[in-house]
Design a protein around this motif. Structure first.
Motif, PDB file in Angstrom:
ATOM      1  N   ARG A 164     -70.073  39.220   8.226  1.00 51.02           N
ATOM      2  CA  ARG A 164     -68.840  38.784   7.575  1.00 51.02           C
ATOM      3  C   ARG A 164     -67.635  39.005   8.495  1.00 51.02           C
ATOM      4  O   ARG A 164     -67.543  40.021   9.181  1.00 51.02           O
ATOM      5  N   GLN A 165     -66.713  38.050   8.466  1.00 49.17           N
ATOM      6  CA  GLN A 165     -65.532  38.101   9.310  1.00 49.17           C
ATOM      7  C   GLN A 165     -64.291  37.834   8.469  1.00 49.17           C
ATOM      8  O   GLN A 165     -64.292  36.949   7.603  1.00 49.17           O
ATOM      9  N   TYR A 166     -63.255  38.605   8.752  1.00 46.32           N
ATOM     10  CA  TYR A 166     -61.972  38.407   8.051  1.00 46.32           C
ATOM     11  C   TYR A 166     -61.116  37.425   8.826  1.00 46.32           C
ATOM     12  O   TYR A 166     -60.951  37.543  10.047  1.00 46.32           O
ATOM     13  N   PRO A 168     -57.465  36.319   9.206  1.00 49.65           N
ATOM     14  CA  PRO A 168     -56.114  36.742   8.799  1.00 49.65           C
ATOM     15  C   PRO A 168     -55.238  35.596   8.307  1.00 49.65           C
ATOM     16  O   PRO A 168     -54.532  35.727   7.313  1.00 49.65           O
ATOM     17  N   ASP A 171     -56.456  34.703   4.924  1.00 47.84           N
ATOM     18  CA  ASP A 171     -56.651  35.866   4.057  1.00 47.84           C
ATOM     19  C   ASP A 171     -57.953  35.760   3.249  1.00 47.84           C
ATOM     20  O   ASP A 171     -57.991  35.991   2.044  1.00 47.84           O
ATOM     21  N   VAL A 173     -62.487  36.310   3.589  1.00 55.35           N
ATOM     22  CA  VAL A 173     -63.622  36.875   4.315  1.00 55.35           C
ATOM     23  C   VAL A 173     -64.738  35.848   4.267  1.00 55.35           C
ATOM     24  O   VAL A 173     -65.269  35.544   3.189  1.00 55.35           O
ATOM     25  N   ASP A 175     -68.536  34.369   5.157  1.00 59.04           N
ATOM     26  CA  ASP A 175     -69.880  34.949   5.226  1.00 59.04           C
ATOM     27  C   ASP A 175     -70.841  33.904   5.782  1.00 59.04           C
ATOM     28  O   ASP A 175     -71.464  33.156   5.019  1.00 59.04           O
ATOM     29  N   ASP A 393     -64.797  34.487  -2.093  1.00 60.93           N
ATOM     30  CA  ASP A 393     -65.317  35.684  -2.740  1.00 60.93           C
ATOM     31  C   ASP A 393     -65.589  35.296  -4.192  1.00 60.93           C
ATOM     32  O   ASP A 393     -64.672  35.188  -5.009  1.00 60.93           O
TER      33      ASP A 393
END
Length: 575
Positions: A164-166, A168, A171, A173, A175, A393
């Motif tokens: 998983r990567q955020y 920015p 805003d 995440v 997957d 999410d």
């Protein structure tokens, strides 16, 4: 009872729009399928259905659910909670089994609602199921990557392109692992129903083996340590019977998944026999495994000391078996993979069924000649679920899955009552059957007039067909008549009215009773608001497309007793 004309040209546009909501399909929808569409492959047996049912039902939730429910609701009585929930699930399973065997066609709850309640209710159920399976698949896929990372040593153990990567700027995440897994499952489903079911059976077997390990190894530890979890001063029901029942309401969702079996009804070799056996056997296996696991876990550790996040792993670790966490993590991963396949499998078939009925574009009804699966619907489903799993999410949307399940289960139970006591007495036939319908109508009307002319006292609505068998005339409706003792009995129309009102009042009473007696709240208002928005979109889609493209738009309604005879006498059937 006479023949009913098609709604085209009858009444105003508003009246036709309202009448379209109550159009019902006939029970045997095989005749309604267009010959240009290739049929689904009939490859599934009872063993395949059990693999689908068990794989779709046993998810990773059971590896977490036992801790939360035991700590907050049931205590050592967790096993009884699973038993009560299993009995409740069995009642729903029996409804699915009866309808799936009597109406063995793709579409599951959507198909049953179309037959029993009408086009409007069927559309809303199908639209809700699309949302349920899309979000359900994305939710399951999102849960695989952290469990997979734990299996390989921790959250950072996966390669960068899978972890998983955020982002920015957005805003969010993302997957990638979840999206890739959905696409892999989509590819398996496109290969063929038998091949994908075999793959699911392999993954399900690994999951069941992990649960058997928990039962066997945990039983050994329990006998060795004296089952300390049951030696509590608070007794077997620390939260009372009410707590145990509240726990049952929570673990009931661990049994959801057997409805995936019903969605494959059209692909079963012997649906009347195999579908009830498959649904019943799958649910029995799941209930037995759940109860055995709960017996072991609540006996190894006091209920108040359970880890709510990793109850099974921590129970083994407390007895010095830290290595067992790897076996349990493997079981959780295989359970999620199997559930993912079970979540994506039904939706293409629902899309296909809705497209066959004209409520969605025909694009979704195409079946591949070689694999005999609806590949276009499967690809559309996979892309939708993969996109949600990658970008969103879906935790906030997970409650919408429960709402869709609630609507489907409720409608299936009502459909059983309708099909038993108020079955459709008029069935739709394509307008191309008009010549056969007119021919039959003329023959029966002439026969009825001859009887009335020769013996007026006998004109009570019956005539004889070509074989000399007495049949109901299409000219004279069934009237109140006398039984052998001279007592008046209800005619069929009045009986249907009484049965219909009885079903309606019974459902309303059950709703009030369960609402008053329930200790478990329904999903929160935000969830219902999101569901309402989705349903409003569905209403617009139906009004703008589905209502005017329905395969029943120009249908002619005839008495159900004559439908088969009309089919057999039509040139299309003979050809």
């Amino acid at each position: 009872m006479g023949f009913v004309e098609s709604e085209k040209g009858v009444g105003g546009e508003g009246l036709r729009g309202i009448k379209s909501l109550f159009r019902r399909k006939q029970v045997d929808s095989v005749h309604n399928r267009k010959e240009s569409h290739h049929q689904l492959a009939k490859e599934l047996t009872v063993a395949h259905l059990i693999a689908i049912g068990v794989g779709s039902t046993i998810g990773a939730g059971v590896y977490i659910l036992v801790g939360t429910v035991a700590r907050e609701h049931s205590g050592p009585a967790l096993t009884i909670s699973f038993l009560v929930a299993g009995i409740a699930a069995a009642l729903s399973a029996f409804c699915y089994a009866e309808l799936a065997s009597r109406c063995p066609s793709a579409g599951s709850a959507y198909h049953y609602s179309y037959i029993c309640a009408g086009e409007g209710v069927a559309w809303m159920i199908g639209w809700a199921l699309i949302l349920e399976y899309t979000i359900g698949g994305a939710t399951v896929a999102r849960g695989i990557s952290p469990n997979l990372a734990m299996l390989f040593g921790g959250g950072d153990s996966l390669p960068a392109f899978l972890s998983r990567q955020y982002v920015p700027g957005l805003d969010i995440v993302v997957d990638p692992c979840a999206a890739i897994l959905v696409l892999i499952v989509m590819g398996l489903l496109c290969v063929g129903i038998k091949e994908s079911t075999t793959a699911q059976a392999v993954v399900t077997t690994a999951n069941v083996c992990a649960m058997i390990f928990v039962i066997v190894a945990g039983g050994y530890l329990g006998f060795k340590t004296g089952w300390v979890g049951y030696q509590q001063p608070t007794g077997y029901f620390p939260f009372g019977v009410d707590g145990m029942l509240a726990g049952s309401a929570t673990v009931f969702f661990a049994y959801i998944g057997f409805d995936s079996v019903a969605s494959t009804a059209e692909e079963v070799k012997n649906p009347q026999r195999d579908l009830p056996l498959g649904i019943g056997s799958a649910l029995s296996i799941c209930c037995m495994l759940y109860m055995l696991v709960s017996i072991i876990i609540v006996g190894l550790v006091p209920y108040y000391a359970m880890d709510p996040d990793t109850p099974i792993s921590s129970a083994f670790a407390s007895h010095g078996m830290q290595w067992a966490a790897y076996v349990i993590s493997l079981g959780a991963v295989t359970a999620l993979c199997s559930t993912l396949m079970g979540s994506i499998l039904p939706q293409p078939r629902i899309l296909m069924a809705m497209a066959r009925d004209g409520l969605l574009p025909s694009f979704f009804s195409d079946i591949n000649k070689r694999t005999q699966v609806p590949i276009k619907s499967t690809v559309a489903t996979g892309i939708g679920s993969a996109s949600l799993a990658f970008f969103m999410d879906v935790a906030q949307l997970a409650g919408m899955v429960s709402v869709g399940t609630l609507l489907a289960f409720t409608m299936v139970a009502i459909s059983v009552l309708i099909l038993r006591y108020v079955p459709p007495d008029e069935v739709p036939l394509p307008s191309s059957f008009r010549d056969s319908i007119d021919s039959l109508a003329f023959r029966y009307t002439s026969s009825a007039h001859d009887i009335h002319r020769n013996n007026p006292s006998n004109a009570v609505g019956t005539s004889k067909d070509g074989a000399g068998k007495e049949v109901e005339s299409i000219k004279f409706p069934l009237i109140v008549k006398e039984d052998a003792q001279g007592n008046y009995v209800l005619n069929d129309e009045n009986r249907r009215k009484i049965a219909g009102w009885t079903i309606l009042l019974t459902c309303f009473g059950v709703l009030l009773l369960t609402s008053a007696a329930s200790y478990v709240g329904l999903p929160r208002g935000g969830t219902w608001a999101r569901v309402a928005v989705w349903l409003v979109i569905g209403v617009l889609v139906y009004a703008l497309y589905g209502r005017t493209h329905s395969s029943l738009q120009d249908a002619v309604y005839v008495p159900a007793a004559h439908a088969v005879e009309i089919y057999r006498s039509s040139p299309e059937y003979i050809a």
